[in-house]
Structure formats: C-alpha cells, structure tokens
Design an enzyme around this catalytic site. Structure first.
Site: not given
Length: 398
Positions: A121, A142, A154, A192
C-alpha cells in the site's frame, strides 16, 4: 487467459493475506496459501475459517458453499509448492527486506510466464519489480481491508510493465467481483495518497486545540456522512501505520501537505498506536485519558456566526478536496477514478470530486485561505482549482 489459470498463490496469511485467499477461492480459483512457519499457517487458516463461518451465520454463504471454498484452498509452509502457479500475490509486512526474500523466491520458483503481484500500500512497485528477473511481469494489486468486503482493487503498473499484463490483472480483478482502478506507480497510489494526509490534517486541527476529538469526528460523520471520524479511523488503522505512509509520501513529494503532524509522531514514539495498543486518540483500556492538544486556541477562531466563516467539516475537508483536484490536474487519475477509489476503498458516501462540486470551487478556495491564515494550510491551492476560479467555473466537472 485468466480462465486457463490452474493455480494462484498467496504468500503471507495475516488478516489481509487470508482475506485475499478467500476472495480468490470464492471466485473459483484453486489457491495455495503460504506462510513462514506452522504457527503462522494455523493463524492464517483460522482467519479464513472464521471469516467464512461469519458469512454462513449471516446467511451470505451456505454450508455447502463454505465447504467448496475451503476445498479449493491448500495451506503450506513451502514456497516451492508454488512451482506450478500461474499468478501469485505477496501480502507480507510492509518491509522491503521481507518482500525481497519473497520476490526472489517467487521469481526463482514460478514459471517464467507467471505474473507476480504485490499488495503493497506504500512501497514502490518499481523497486519491488527490480528485485526479480521478470520486472515486466510484476504488478501492484492493492486490496483494501477487509478484502472479502471492500470492492476496490488498485492495479499499479510500472514504467517497465509488459504489454498485456495490465489486461490480465484487470480481468483477474473483475473475475474476483471487484472494481479495478488502474494507476501508475506513485507513493500512496490514489486512495492512501488522498486519505492519509486528510487524517494527518485532522491531527493538526486537534493539536492546535481548535476542536475536541469528539467535535472533529462528529463534524465528519454528521456533516459529511463519512462512516467514521478521522481520529477514530486513525485509532482503528494504527497511528504507526499512518505515520509510515506519511513519511513515504513526504519522501516522494516533499510538499508541506505531506509533513507528518508533530503530535502524530510523538504519539507513535510513545507507543500510542490506537486500538491495537489500547490507546490512541481514544482510550480502549477502560479509563479514558487521551493525548491532549498542545494549545487552547478557541474553536470560535474557525467557526461561528460571522459572515464568511466556514464550518468545521469544511475546514477539515477543504485540503482533502484540494488534494483530489491536484491529483486530477496532474493527470495521475481521472475524476471518476478518484471518486471510485474513495467510495469503494474508503467507504465514502460520495466521491471527493463530487463533494468538491457540491461545495463549489469558490467555497473550497476561500476555506483554504482561512486555513492558511491560521497556519493550518501551508501548501498551494491546486492549479486546477486556480484555473477554474479564473474562468469563473465553480465545479470541476462541467
């Protein structure tokens, strides 16, 4: 091509890895889960069995379906058992030295045509790919926690990803019943890179004594409709994890927005990591004694009845919306991809661009100016917002 896969491997069976095993097995793949030793393997098996049992108890799976899923999973402590796997996902802790061992082994063991995916991540997928002799077949995949529930994945490509690998990964993700968002390799990817600075900003608001932790969390859940306030969410995720992501973002971008709040760093140093340590912004041991902000600036400095004063939710959200506009303006992700990532990966009721358009460009830029005067926003307004304002447009989407 995906229909021809005979076996998928998952290395690392913590909460996330076990969830990924479940997702693949539910989709009909034969899965081999690998752990470092027997104790870790049994913990991973336990994660999977408990998750499936909960699904049966809730009526989301039948007992026959549970047996079928478990029947498609093999557990082992030997990475050599992946010698005939077509696709492997690494889900070990976020340390490059640990991932190095995994990828060097996977590169040696799996067939030359197999695709290797990392669930990182925060680390560079490019750096991870460079650990192998097949960098063109290494990709980021991800997943979000809990993997069986969260719909976003992702897919992260690098500058050396082979043509066709993205297509295969996209097909895999869709077969899993997930929604893919494809992006290039950049710190934090989409979700993130947008979520963590927003959480860090909430820490700064608290640290300056501009609002209590309860006011901050209530403003976001009440006015913005988020499923959880930022400080509560930080306690759930782990303050140490979030600080690590902030430091990765800082190393990549070197913008004031990505400098970790001093209080966050002090709390991590003190071992106040959130729920897992028993205490973070809230106390989970039974006697509430939270970290206290370092000043007593009045909330009235931010909100009130005076003309032009923004409410607390806007003051918490404006930099978040600015980050989304910057990402779209940079061409890293489309407005639709940003909104999809935040809705499906973070549980937002609406996407950030949608929220930006609801509030309006002028409202957001005015709020950023207020925050700048208070010293709580030291970055620049996103060029895209500046351009829209100059053209008299109050929304990003036309």
């Amino acid at each position: 091509m995906v229909e021809e896969f005979s076996k998928v491997g998952v290395v690392g069976l913590g909460t996330m890895g076990a969830g990924i095993v479940e997702v693949f097995a539910r989709a009909g793949f034969a899965v081999t889960g690998v752990e470092i030793n027997d104790a870790a393997l049994e913990r991973g098996r336990g994660h999977l069995e408990k998750s499936l049992s909960r699904a049966v108890a809730k009526g989301k799976l039948t007992e026959d379906e549970q047996r079928d899923i478990l029947g498609r999973v093999t557990f082992t402590t030997s990475r050599e058992d992946l010698a005939d796997a077509d696709f492997a996902v690494e889900a070990v802790p976020e340390r490059l030295d640990i991932k190095r061992s995994v990828f060097e082994d996977l590169d040696r063991i799996l067939p030359p045509g197999a695709i290797l995916a990392t669930n990182t991540s925060s680390l560079s997928v490019t750096e991870i790919a460079a650990l192998t002799h097949r960098p063109g077949k290494v990709i980021g995949l991800h997943f979000f926690n809990p993997a069986p529930v969260m719909k976003l994945v992702e897919i992260v490509t690098t500058v050396v990803t082979d043509p066709g690998v993205l297509d295969v990964a996209t097909e895999v993700v869709k077969r899993l019943g997930k929604t893919p968002v494809a992006v290039g390799d950049r710190a934090g990817f989409v979700a993130n890179a947008l979520l963590v600075p927003y959480l860090n900003h909430a820490v700064a608001v608290y640290e300056h004594g501009l609002a209590t932790r309860e006011q901050i969390d209530a403003a976001i859940t009440g006015a913005a409709g988020f499923p959880m306030g930022p400080l509560t969410l930080m306690d759930l995720v782990g303050l140490d994890v979030l600080l690590d992501v902030m430091d990765v973002l800082w190393e990549e971008f070197r913008r004031p927005r990505y400098a970790a709040a001093p209080l966050l760093r002090r709390m991590v140093a003190a071992g106040l990591h959130g729920r897992k340590s028993g205490r973070g912004f809230y106390d989970y041991s039974g006697s509430d004694n939270p970290a206290e902000p370092q000043s007593t600036a009045p909330l009235a400095a931010l909100v009130g009845d005076g003309e032009g004063q923004a409410d607390l939710a806007d003051l918490l959200l404006a930099p978040h919306l600015n980050d989304a506009a910057r990402m779209v303006g940079d061409g890293y992700a489309t407005a639709d991809d940003v909104d999809t990532a935040m809705r499906l990966g973070c549980g937002y009721p609406r996407g950030l661009v949608e929220m930006l358009d609801e509030r309006g460009v002028k409202n957001v830029t005015d709020t950023l100016a207020d925050l700048s005067r208070l010293g709580l926003f030291t970055d620049d307004v996103a060029p895209l917002l500046t351009m829209l304002a100059a053209r008299g447009r109050d929304t990003l989407r036309s």
